[in-house]
Design an enzyme around this catalytic site. Structure first.
Site, mmCIF file in Angstrom:
data_model
loop_
_atom_site.group_PDB
_atom_site.id
_atom_site.type_symbol
_atom_site.label_atom_id
_atom_site.label_comp_id
_atom_site.label_asym_id
_atom_site.label_seq_id
_atom_site.Cartn_x
_atom_site.Cartn_y
_atom_site.Cartn_z
ATOM 1 N N GLU A 50 0.633 -0.957 0.347
ATOM 2 C CA GLU A 50 0.085 0.043 0.292
ATOM 3 C C GLU A 50 0.785 0.942 -0.388
ATOM 4 O O GLU A 50 1.686 1.469 0.563
ATOM 5 C CB GLU A 50 -0.565 -0.446 1.421
ATOM 6 N N LYS A 125 -10.116 0.319 -1.857
ATOM 7 C CA LYS A 125 -10.401 -0.280 -1.451
ATOM 8 C C LYS A 125 -11.872 0.149 -0.210
ATOM 9 O O LYS A 125 -12.411 1.435 -0.217
ATOM 10 C CB LYS A 125 -8.970 0.679 0.213
ATOM 11 N N CYS A 167 -4.187 -3.783 2.990
ATOM 12 C CA CYS A 167 -4.544 -3.211 4.595
ATOM 13 C C CYS A 167 -5.358 -2.941 5.533
ATOM 14 O O CYS A 167 -5.950 -4.367 6.321
ATOM 15 C CB CYS A 167 -4.029 -2.111 4.879
#
Length: 291
Positions: A50, A125, A167
């Site tokens: 990321e 995301k 993440c």
């Protein structure tokens, strides 16, 4: 349960660990060196963490440095993938989307390039990290970032069928279960974990996601101090479907390598058929299969 094979014929993946800064060109130079090393070592796919493009000091700088997918930086990675002849998982690109003019916010976009440099998948995301952890400092990703609208169906690659995540997504097992039920064999969690949550949660969450989905889990991570306001935990790793850590980066920037044994994965799923034993009549479908 031991890995069934370590044959050199199995697909080899490389997991890259970096310390991004606000300097985009220096970050690209560092990432490109690791990708070229991965290609030299025979990897078919390299995973970057990321924020591989940059980690800014504040939301205003984040927005200023961001680019669209058709911008110069992704063009450089397209050329890099083509030059090296391997696939690239670009684990979290600060993307100015089509709604940039209206929202003045970006997306945290996981981009998958094939060995010809073509974009074969993008995942934006869906779970934004708005948290306040004592000792780690507050983070409010939504100050500059829009949540993605949907999951991306798993993608066939030379290493196996990959499910894309980023993440903070690892804290939501519904996402990993949905990807696994849609056919994922490898789950990816490119990350920039903090120095407090990292030691407590990083490895245990990754191993849990691998065990419950019976997938390989690949987690490329940011490490070290990015600037005066932020540092990351590192400890990039690959976990096999039994929950064993089969590769791990040492301290600092670098890479680790792992072979993906899909026969082992299929045998494990046959021996321990948890997906056949689920009881949605009792608790519903946790992670509905993707359409």
């Amino acid at each position: 349960m031991a890995i069934s094979s370590s044959s050199w014929e199995l697909p080899l993946v490389a997991v890259c660990q970096v310390t991004s800064t606000p300097d985009k060109q220096q970050n690209f130079k560092t990432c490109a060196e690791l990708v070229r090393e991965a290609a030299r070592l025979g990897a078919c796919l390299a995973f970057l963490p990321e924020a591989f493009d940059f980690i800014a000091r504040d939301p205003a700088e984040t927005l200023h440095l961001s680019e669209p997918l058709g911008g110069n930086l992704l063009g450089e990675y397209t050329q890099l993938a083509r030059e090296c002849g391997l696939w690239l998982s670009l684990g979290g690109f600060h993307e100015r989307g089509q709604d940039w003019e209206q929202t003045q916010k970006i997306y945290n976009c996981h981009v998958l390039l094939n060995s010809k440099g073509s974009v074969v998948a993008t995942y934006r995301k869906t779970h934004l990290c708005d948290v306040e952890i004592p000792g780690q400092g507050p983070m409010c990703e939504s100050n500059s970032t829009m949540p993605g609208p949907s999951l991306e169906s798993p993608v066939d690659t030379p290493a196996g069928k990959i499910g894309l995540a980023i993440c903070y997504d690892m804290r939501f097992p519904e996402l990993s279960l949905a990807l696994a039920q849609a056919g994922a064999e490898i789950l990816t969690y490119p990350s920039a974990f903090g120095s407090v949550t990292g030691p407590a949660h990083w490895e245990v969450l990754l191993r849990a996601r691998a065990i419950e989905t019976q997938c390989y889990v690949v987690a490329a991570a940011q490490c070290g101090r990015h600037h005066e306001k932020r540092a990351s935990y590192g400890h990039s790793m690959v976990v096999d479907p039994w929950g064993t850590v089969v590769a791990r980066c040492s301290e600092g920037p670098g890479l680790c390598l792992a072979r993906i044994d899909l026969n082992y994965l299929r045998q494990l799923r046959q021996h321990l058929p948890v997906f056949q034993h689920r009881r949605p009549d009792l608790y519903g479908n946790l992670g509905h299969p993707l359409s």
